[in-house]
Design a protein around this motif. Structure first.
Motif, short mmCIF file in Angstrom:
data_model
loop_
_atom_site.label_atom_id
_atom_site.label_comp_id
_atom_site.label_asym_id
_atom_site.label_seq_id
_atom_site.Cartn_x
_atom_site.Cartn_y
_atom_site.Cartn_z
N ASP A 100 0.71 -1.15 0.05
CA ASP A 100 -0.17 -0.06 0.09
C ASP A 100 0.85 0.99 -0.07
O ASP A 100 1.99 1.27 0.49
CB ASP A 100 -0.90 -0.07 1.23
CG ASP A 100 -2.15 -0.92 1.16
OD1 ASP A 100 -2.33 -1.66 0.10
OD2 ASP A 100 -2.97 -0.94 2.12
N ASP A 101 0.30 2.47 -0.68
CA ASP A 101 0.75 3.69 -0.31
C ASP A 101 1.66 4.28 -1.50
O ASP A 101 1.51 5.27 -1.66
CB ASP A 101 1.54 4.03 0.84
CG ASP A 101 0.55 3.75 2.22
OD1 ASP A 101 -0.78 3.98 1.90
OD2 ASP A 101 1.00 3.80 3.25
N TYR A 139 -0.60 12.76 6.50
CA TYR A 139 -0.81 12.44 7.96
C TYR A 139 0.50 12.20 8.41
O TYR A 139 0.66 12.29 9.62
CB TYR A 139 -1.78 11.21 8.05
CG TYR A 139 -1.62 9.91 7.42
CD1 TYR A 139 -2.13 9.65 6.19
CD2 TYR A 139 -0.90 8.74 7.84
CE1 TYR A 139 -1.97 8.54 5.55
CE2 TYR A 139 -0.47 7.83 7.29
CZ TYR A 139 -1.14 7.63 6.16
OH TYR A 139 -0.76 6.45 5.50
N HIS A 234 -5.89 3.60 -4.14
CA HIS A 234 -5.99 3.60 -2.68
C HIS A 234 -6.28 5.26 -2.29
O HIS A 234 -5.71 5.75 -1.33
CB HIS A 234 -4.35 3.38 -2.33
CG HIS A 234 -4.29 3.16 -0.75
ND1 HIS A 234 -5.06 2.12 -0.02
CD2 HIS A 234 -3.26 3.84 0.06
CE1 HIS A 234 -4.59 2.37 1.23
NE2 HIS A 234 -3.41 3.29 1.36
N HIS A 238 -6.09 9.86 0.73
CA HIS A 238 -5.90 8.78 1.92
C HIS A 238 -6.52 9.58 3.10
O HIS A 238 -5.74 9.52 4.22
CB HIS A 238 -4.28 8.62 2.23
CG HIS A 238 -3.82 7.32 2.83
ND1 HIS A 238 -4.30 6.92 4.16
CD2 HIS A 238 -3.18 6.35 2.24
CE1 HIS A 238 -3.80 5.82 4.42
NE2 HIS A 238 -3.12 5.55 3.25
N PRO A 274 -7.64 3.12 2.69
CA PRO A 274 -6.63 3.48 3.59
C PRO A 274 -7.13 3.28 5.08
O PRO A 274 -8.04 3.24 5.53
CB PRO A 274 -6.84 5.20 3.51
CG PRO A 274 -7.63 5.32 2.29
CD PRO A 274 -8.56 3.97 1.94
ZN LIG Z 1 -2.40 3.68 3.18
#
Ligand SMILES: [Zn+2]
Length: 344
Positions: A100-101, A139, A234, A238, A274
């Motif tokens: 992920d990300d 974040y 994704h 987020h 997310p």
């Molecule tokens: Zn993520």
């Protein structure tokens, strides 16, 4: 479970792992999905164990892939699609590798290992990776900026916690998470503007090591895709989806599909939520991913009984502190079964 876990971690899982017992357990779902968040860049020394806890070292990553090759059938993401969309059969002990990300280290550190080991991976990226100059995950940046300087009055510009919870001062991570939840209620533009104010207020330098923090840009994303890796969506930015207004959640989910498809010139069929746990999403999000035209969507937890199985696919979230024995216990489903048995 809190009291059982150290015993499982230190004694029982290692013993079961040594004897090979875990490799013979039949998988509850018939398959397993493993989820990474990136690999620690070689020239990076950890600035914060909390944030870095989701990344594994290159050596651990390679060992885990070799373990999967020895004891599971690693499948192509498209085999998973054929199973989910057309009911085609998966091999016994099928495992899908995901990440992920879309941090830059997925291309610079992770991809070379995947190539050397011949392992395909489904990478979930945000629409930030459609731009030429993507930033950090907002974040994670907020975490660093709050570490440099408390938000003071800027916190008051955010909507109140949706559940009316107020964090008692003193626990930095709880305060930060509270701000993440409050800022997730803003739409993407308002949150972007608020983050600009936080940057100006903090004046704090962001940590070095681009590979650790920066998201892939559009040409780097294309490299991954052109090299045969599969790309999924994704969200656009987020946020904690369950805290977004419905139109905003729809735009985050549907918009990420459209923007990434446009950037890559190919269709996306998979989505990963997310944060991906029951505290950050729910039934509305299951419906929105379906409505957006994805074939399936992935969680970041190992078990969640829902009425939308294709849009709530469980995954094992790999963390830096996970030994190979634990990794094996999680993938085999034993860890999850034990957790459910004790009702936690
Ligand atoms: Zn993520």
């Amino acid at each position: 479970m809190r009291f059982v876990s150290p015993l499982l971690k230190r004694a029982i899982y290692p013993a079961l792992h040594r004897t090979g017992f875990l490799n013979g357990i039949s998988l509850d779902a018939g398959y397993a999905v493993v989820n990474y968040h990136g690999v620690v860049p070689s020239d990076y020394s950890s600035v914060d164990k909390f944030l870095d806890g989701n990344l594994v070292s290159v050596e651990v990553f390679r060992k885990q892939l070799q373990f999967l090759k020895a004891h599971y059938s690693i499948i192509q993401p498209e085999d998973f699609l054929a199973w989910v969309a057309q009911g085609k059969t998966l091999p016994a002990r099928a495992v899908l590798v995901t990440c992920d990300d879309g941090l830059l280290n997925t291309l610079t550190e992770m991809f070379p290992v995947l190539q050397q080991e011949g392992v395909p991976c489904l990478f979930f990226v945000t629409a930030a990776s459609c731009s030429d100059k993507p930033e950090m995950l907002w974040y994670e940046e907020l975490y660093h900026l709050m570490r440099s300087k408390p938000l003071d009055a800027l916190a008051e510009q955010l909507p109140a916690d949706s559940k009316g919870e107020v964090q008692p001062p003193g626990n930095f991570q709880s305060e930060w998470w509270s701000m993440v939840k409050r800022a997730s209620q803003l739409d993407a533009k308002a949150r972007h503007d608020w983050m600009e104010l936080v940057r100006a207020h903090s004046g704090g330098a962001l940590p070095g090591c681009e590979e650790r923090w920066r998201l892939l840009n559009s040409s780097e994303l294309r490299k991954l895709s052109d090299a045969g890796m599969t790309i999924g969506a994704h969200t656009r930015t987020h946020p904690v989806l369950s805290l977004c207004r419905e139109e905003e959640a729809r735009s985050e989910i549907q918009g990420s599909k459209q923007e990434i498809e446009h950037a890559l010139g190919r269709q996306l069929w998979a989505f990963a939520y997310p944060f991906g746990n029951p505290a950050t999403m729910g039934g509305r999000e299951f419906s929105l991913t379906q409505e957006a035209g994805f074939s399936c969507a992935f969680l970041n937890v190992e078990y969640w009984a829902t009425a939308h199985p294709r849009f709530a696919i469980a995954r094992t979230h790999v963390t830096a502190d996970m030994s190979l024995a634990e990794f094996s216990a999680h993938l085999s489903g034993l860890h999850c079964r034990l957790q459910r048995a004790v009702g936690s």
